[in-house]
Design an enzyme around this catalytic site. Structure first.
Site, PDB file in Angstrom:
ATOM      1  CE1 TYR A   1       6.071  -4.145 -14.921  1.00 15.63           C
ATOM      2  CE2 TYR A   1       5.449  -4.983 -12.763  1.00 15.63           C
ATOM      3  CZ  TYR A   1       5.237  -4.126 -13.829  1.00 15.63           C
ATOM      4  OH  TYR A   1       4.176  -3.247 -13.806  1.00 15.63           O
TER       5      TYR A   1
ATOM      6  CE  LYS B   1       2.407  -7.268 -11.351  1.00 10.70           C
ATOM      7  NZ  LYS B   1       1.477  -7.309 -10.205  1.00 10.70           N
TER       8      LYS B   1
ATOM      9  CB  ILE C   1       0.555   5.105 -12.889  1.00  7.20           C
ATOM     10  CG1 ILE C   1      -0.162   3.808 -13.284  1.00  7.20           C
ATOM     11  CG2 ILE C   1      -0.370   6.036 -12.094  1.00  7.20           C
ATOM     12  CD1 ILE C   1      -1.317   3.965 -14.267  1.00  7.20           C
TER      13      ILE C   1
ATOM     14  CG  ASP D   1       4.298  -1.488   1.879  1.00  2.35           C
ATOM     15  OD1 ASP D   1       3.999  -0.832   0.871  1.00  2.35           O
ATOM     16  OD2 ASP D   1       5.260  -2.299   1.908  1.00  2.35           O
TER      17      ASP D   1
ATOM     18  N   GLY E   1       0.777  -1.234   0.000  1.00  2.00           N
ATOM     19  CA  GLY E   1       0.000   0.000   0.000  1.00  2.00           C
ATOM     20  C   GLY E   1       0.809   1.285   0.000  1.00  2.00           C
TER      21      GLY E   1
ATOM     22  CG  ASP F   1       6.587 -10.367   4.300  1.00  3.58           C
ATOM     23  OD1 ASP F   1       7.678 -10.641   4.812  1.00  3.58           O
ATOM     24  OD2 ASP F   1       6.320 -10.511   3.084  1.00  3.58           O
TER      25      ASP F   1
ATOM     26  CD  GLN G   1       3.178   5.692  -9.797  1.00  6.16           C
ATOM     27  OE1 GLN G   1       3.360   4.581 -10.304  1.00  6.16           O
ATOM     28  NE2 GLN G   1       3.223   6.811 -10.495  1.00  6.16           N
TER      29      GLN G   1
HETATM   30  C1  VAH Z   1       7.690   0.744 -14.464  1.00  4.73           C
HETATM   31  N1  VAH Z   1       6.147   2.540 -13.776  1.00  4.73           N
HETATM   32  O1  VAH Z   1       8.244   1.561 -15.140  1.00  4.73           O
HETATM   33  C2  VAH Z   1       6.377   1.110 -13.755  1.00  4.73           C
HETATM   34  C3  VAH Z   1       5.277   0.375 -14.461  1.00  4.73           C
HETATM   35  C4  VAH Z   1       4.189  -0.151 -16.629  1.00  4.73           C
HETATM   36  C5  VAH Z   1       5.227   0.680 -15.946  1.00  4.73           C
HETATM   37  O2  VAH Z   1       5.437  -0.975 -14.264  1.00  4.73           O
HETATM   38  O3  VAH Z   1       8.105  -0.380 -14.333  1.00  4.73           O
END
Ligand code: VAH
Length: 315
Positions: free
Chosen positions: A139, A143, A169, A32, A7, A50, A10
């Site tokens: 990442y 996802k 964002i 968090d 939380g 956690d 960003q």
């Molecule tokens: C990044 N702002 O740059 C984040 C986000 C989709 C972009 O995951 O990794």
């Protein structure tokens, strides 16, 4: 009641503010693994959580009668490439813990995905909801896994799993945390503070972006959408798509003296070059009425207003 993990990144505090307006201050619990500011402590319930500690999370969910879980804990793009082992633990093992707890407690589970869930072999302009996804970051890989296993739990066990692929964002008073799209946040602070900005991406690097208010509203509207309307469980949501030179030009209509230099960061440029240029979010618009409200000019003037207001407060 809603629990938000991760939380203090960003997005968490702003989403909690919007959800608290809707559902009452004490019905939204921020969590968090680090200590929040006094302002956050005073804005509503905050607890340590956690996502790697299954029992701690299970206890939190049961003791606080949680019914919705917003899972924001994750290491994002460039940060994840710098610590793959931790990104794998948090983004995959942490996600598995949250999935099991959501299933066991019949929670509505929201997990954000990202433009980073696509890769160099995905169609890039525009990128549809359903296409090849071979991302080249831990990442992105984590996802895509979240999307696939979340949808599996939905179809096999009936879990109310909901996922939105967020663009980069843009926020004034909350730090971005991933590294690749973050130039588009720093450019506003530098334009106001020094009128000079050094960009780590090439001037023509086009990426899907979204004002943080649009992101919070999309998340709330999607969480509230009746399940019967959802033909997918993972949706792209788009708003704007711009390059560093385009956003710099728009800022110059407010700050004509802005000077931008370009010092390439090869790692972040290669990540950006593997991501979508524009999102096709027609399914979200059709199924649950998604509609962004910040165009690039509106995003730029709102960001400059917010950054200037912040500077006033700090001076
Ligand atoms: C990044 N702002 O740059 C984040 C986000 C989709 C972009 O995951 O990794």
């Amino acid at each position: 009641r809603v629990l938000i993990t991760g939380g203090l990144g960003q997005l968490g505090v702003g989403l909690a503010r919007l959800l608290r307006k809707q559902y009452g201050k004490n019905n939204v619990i921020l969590s968090d693994i680090k200590k929040p500011s006094d302002e956050v402590y005073n804005s509503g319930p905050f607890v340590y959580a956690d996502v790697l500690d299954y029992k701690n999370l299970q206890e939190l969910v049961i003791n606080n009668r949680i019914t919705w879980l917003v899972h924001y804990s994750a290491l994002l793009s460039a940060i994840g490439e710098a610590n793959v082992a931790l990104a794998r633990r948090v983004n995959i093992t942490g996600l598995h813990n949250v999935l099991d707890i959501a299933l066991e407690n019949r929670l509505r589970l929201f997990v954000p995905s990202t433009i980073g869930a696509f890769g160099p072999t995905s169609p890039r302009d525009p990128t549809p909801d359903l296409c090849i996804q071979r991302p080249r970051t831990i990442y992105g890989v984590s996802k895509v896994h979240a999307e696939l296993i979340g949808e599996y739990f939905h179809h096999k066990y009936g879990l109310d799993f909901r996922c939105l692929r967020y663009p980069g964002i843009i926020s004034a008073d909350t730090e971005p945390g991933g590294g690749t799209t973050d130039y588009a946040v720093k450019i506003f602070h530098d334009a106001v503070n020094s009128k000079t900005f050094d960009c780590y991406l090439r001037p023509d690097t086009r990426l899907p972006m979204m004002h943080i208010s649009d992101c919070h509203r999309a998340t709330l509207e999607f969480l509230q959408a009746p399940a019967g309307q959802l033909t997918l469980r993972t949706y792209n949501i788009g708003a704007v798509s711009f390059t560093p030179e385009e956003v710099a030009a728009e800022i110059r209509s407010h700050i004509p003296e802005l000077r931008v230099t370009y010092t390439l960061d090869a790692v972040r440029q290669s990540i950006a070059d593997s991501w979508p240029r524009r999102f096709d979010d027609s399914n979200a618009r059709r199924d649950w009425g998604w509609k962004p409200s910040f165009s690039l000019p509106e995003l730029v003037s709102d960001m400059l207003r917010s950054v200037r207001a912040q500077r006033e407060k700090e001076s």
